[in-house]
Write a protein that holds these residues in place. Structure first.
Motif, PDB file in Angstrom:
ATOM      1  N   UNK A 169       0.838  -1.206   0.000  1.00  0.00           N
ATOM      2  CA  UNK A 169       0.000   0.000   0.000  1.00  0.00           C
ATOM      3  C   UNK A 169       0.870   1.251   0.000  1.00  0.00           C
ATOM      4  N   UNK A 170       1.848   1.313   0.867  1.00  0.00           N
ATOM      5  CA  UNK A 170       2.697   2.505   0.957  1.00  0.00           C
ATOM      6  C   UNK A 170       3.546   2.678  -0.291  1.00  0.00           C
ATOM      7  N   UNK A 171       3.936   1.595  -0.918  1.00  0.00           N
ATOM      8  CA  UNK A 171       4.704   1.689  -2.158  1.00  0.00           C
ATOM      9  C   UNK A 171       3.864   2.309  -3.271  1.00  0.00           C
ATOM     10  N   UNK A 172       2.581   1.900  -3.339  1.00  0.00           N
ATOM     11  CA  UNK A 172       1.675   2.488  -4.329  1.00  0.00           C
ATOM     12  C   UNK A 172       1.481   3.976  -4.041  1.00  0.00           C
ATOM     13  N   UNK A 173       1.236   4.306  -2.787  1.00  0.00           N
ATOM     14  CA  UNK A 173       1.004   5.711  -2.421  1.00  0.00           C
ATOM     15  C   UNK A 173       2.196   6.589  -2.773  1.00  0.00           C
ATOM     16  N   UNK A 174       3.384   6.053  -2.642  1.00  0.00           N
ATOM     17  CA  UNK A 174       4.589   6.855  -2.869  1.00  0.00           C
ATOM     18  C   UNK A 174       4.808   7.189  -4.336  1.00  0.00           C
ATOM     19  N   UNK A 175       4.131   6.476  -5.245  1.00  0.00           N
ATOM     20  CA  UNK A 175       4.342   6.699  -6.674  1.00  0.00           C
ATOM     21  C   UNK A 175       3.506   7.839  -7.235  1.00  0.00           C
TER      22      UNK A 175
END
Length: 529
Positions: free
Chosen positions: A515-521
């Motif tokens: 989830x956090x990886x997606x948000x960071x993009x």
């Protein structure tokens, strides 16, 4: 995605905020519309004493706001906006005007009315706009399809074929050829052509070429501009005073705040960086500044710029013109957008402020139209709607929309997103849902090409009680549920808790790392007001 979130969070809960506030009904009318009576106010000095010669005597030397309300003259008022010592009043159906003392200037005869600006007020009756003076005389006839209030001696007007700016005597100062234009402030007005923004002077000449993806009014010698989602500030010569490299930029009382991801920097109006500790007078935030609309309260020095300053869409793009001027309710939209825009698709509400702006995301063809409606009435839980439109096959298509009850933190609004890796600008929404059972924040990102949009990604954080899940689901997916410190549960610990957090990407439960990886993009960026 949005429907699933609402069902998941709210199906077992009572919507307390609407019960407390009296949220508007489906047609957004005020549920308790009381009859308000206005009496002429005596401005002579008066005294109120507990006893003769009391030291507690109170002197009143200035007219008070709101006006005294007593049952001597019957005049129903749902709300009133004061400007230039005159009240623009509304009875729930029509608009009129009266003096501060309660003397009628016009009866309730107008379908749309603006506060007075520079001695004139723009009004609409039977679908046509014009202007009246402080005596209620129609000094500029009601013959126009659209007008904006006078600012710095000029007012925007349009007919079905021509548009430009009027002088106060009703003569045309100059005509225009652009997609949209704002009112004037500090001698300049921003305009757009094919989705790019520049500035014109009060003679109608281009002062700054359209090179920006968004622009705002000049204030204190500076104007905020945007290029590909990044924001900064320029002076009247087009020179960058604050670099166009920030995600968000806004004014406080005496300085400018510029934000880039986790970094915040501060500038004077001259463009010098400084620490806010050096400012002795800078106070407040955007949320703390006084609201511009009020219900028979506040003060006579209220700032009406959010009502008077107007970005008008011209008839050059006929389809958008028809949409905004209520001539075309045939909008292509999918089932979800019809849910989100139950009353706003025809843009027929007169008691709402309509904000519109054009954006070019394709660098060709028709620009996207951003629309937002917010109630003029300053409700505790204002219902607002926002949408992005495109033109495909010569017809307006709703790409994505939002419908929210602002005060209750429920609903969603449209926005733009930036892909941090590619720099591509995308469209989408952000929203929140909540009730006794829990709360969530959710986002959606859409690809946009050739007048159509398709959802590319959705992601959501949900925090709620374990009672909204079956015991079997909790145990089978224990490691995908998290506590408030984002530590995953085990089968043992999840049975001992009452609340859980979960993360979804494209409707599938994922670990917090994914989830956090997606948000960071992706990063959403705010639009200029």
């Amino acid at each position: 995605m949005r429907e699933k979130i609402h069902i998941l969070l709210l199906i077992t809960s009572i919507l307390l905020p609407c019960m407390i506030s009296g949220c508007s009904s489906e047609d957004n009318t005020i549920e308790e519309s009381s009859e308000i009576i206005v009496e002429e106010y005596n401005t002579e000095e008066t005294e109120h004493t507990k006893e003769d010669n009391s030291e507690d005597a109170i002197e009143i030397n200035e007219p008070q706001y709101p006006m005294l309300i007593t049952p001597t003259l019957t005049k129903q008022i749902d709300f009133a906006i004061e400007s230039e010592d005159i009240f623009c009043i509304y009875n729930g159906e029509k608009y009129g005007y009266m003096t501060q003392s309660g003397q009628e200037i016009t009866d309730y005869i107008y379908d749309v009315a603006f506060p007075f600006s520079e001695g004139l007020a723009c009004v609409n009756r039977n679908g046509k706009y014009g202007f009246i003076d402080t005596d209620g005389n129609e000094t500029i006839p009601l013959i126009y399809e659209d007008v904006a209030p006078f600012q710095e001696g000029l007012a925007y007007f349009s007919t079905e074929k021509e548009y430009g700016f009027l002088e106060k005597d009703g003569t045309v100062a100059f005509y225009l050829e652009c997609d949209s234009v704002s009112s004037f402030q500090e001698g300049l007005a921003y305009f757009s052509l094919d989705g790019k923004y520049g500035y014109i002077d009060k003679k109608g000449q281009i002062a700054l070429e359209p090179a920006y993806s968004d622009a705002d009014y000049f204030e204190n010698g500076l104007a905020f501009v945007e290029i590909d989602g990044f924001k900064g500030a320029i002076n009247a010569n087009g020179e960058e005073i604050i670099p166009v490299e920030y995600d968000n930029i806004y004014r406080l009382n005496d300085y400018i705040v510029a934000e880039l991801e986790d970094k915040t920097e501060y500038y004077t109006f001259s463009g010098d960086e400084f620490s806010p500790a050096e400012s002795e007078t800078g106070t407040g935030t955007d949320d703390e500044q006084q609201e511009n609309i009020f219900l028979l309260e506040g003060n006579k020095n209220i700032d009406l710029s959010s009502i008077l300053l107007k970005n008008a869409i011209t008839p050059r793009i006929e389809q958008y013109w028809n949409l905004i001027h209520r001539n075309n309710a045939d909008i292509i939209m999918d089932e979800q957008e019809e849910i989100n825009l139950p009353n706003f698709s025809s843009w027929s509400r007169y008691d709402y402020i309509k904000q519109t702006k054009l954006y070019d995301l394709e660098q060709s063809g028709f620009p996207i139209l951003y629309c937002k409606e917010v109630p003029i009435i300053d409700e505790m839980f204002p219902m607002s709607a926002s949408a992005l439109y495109a033109i495909k096959d010569d017809q307006v298509q709703c790409l994505v929309s939002g419908y929210e009850c602002g005060g209750s933190l429920r609903g969603d609004y449209v926005c733009f997103w930036r892909d941090k890796e590619s720099g591509e600008i995308l469209i989408g929404y952000q929203g929140a849902a909540g009730g006794f059972g829990g709360f969530s924040n959710y986002s959606g990102i859409y690809d946009y090409q050739n007048g159509a949009a398709s959802e590319k990604l959705s992601y959501v954080w949900i925090g709620q009680t374990t009672g909204n899940y079956s015991q079997e689901e909790l145990l089978e997916n224990a490691s995908m549920f998290y506590d408030d410190n984002d530590v995953p549960y085990t089968k043992e610990t999840i049975q001992e808790t009452e609340t859980v957090n979960e993360y979804l990407v494209n409707d599938e439960r994922v670990s917090i790392d994914i989830y956090e990886n997606i948000c960071s993009k992706y990063q959403y960026f705010k639009l200029f007001k």
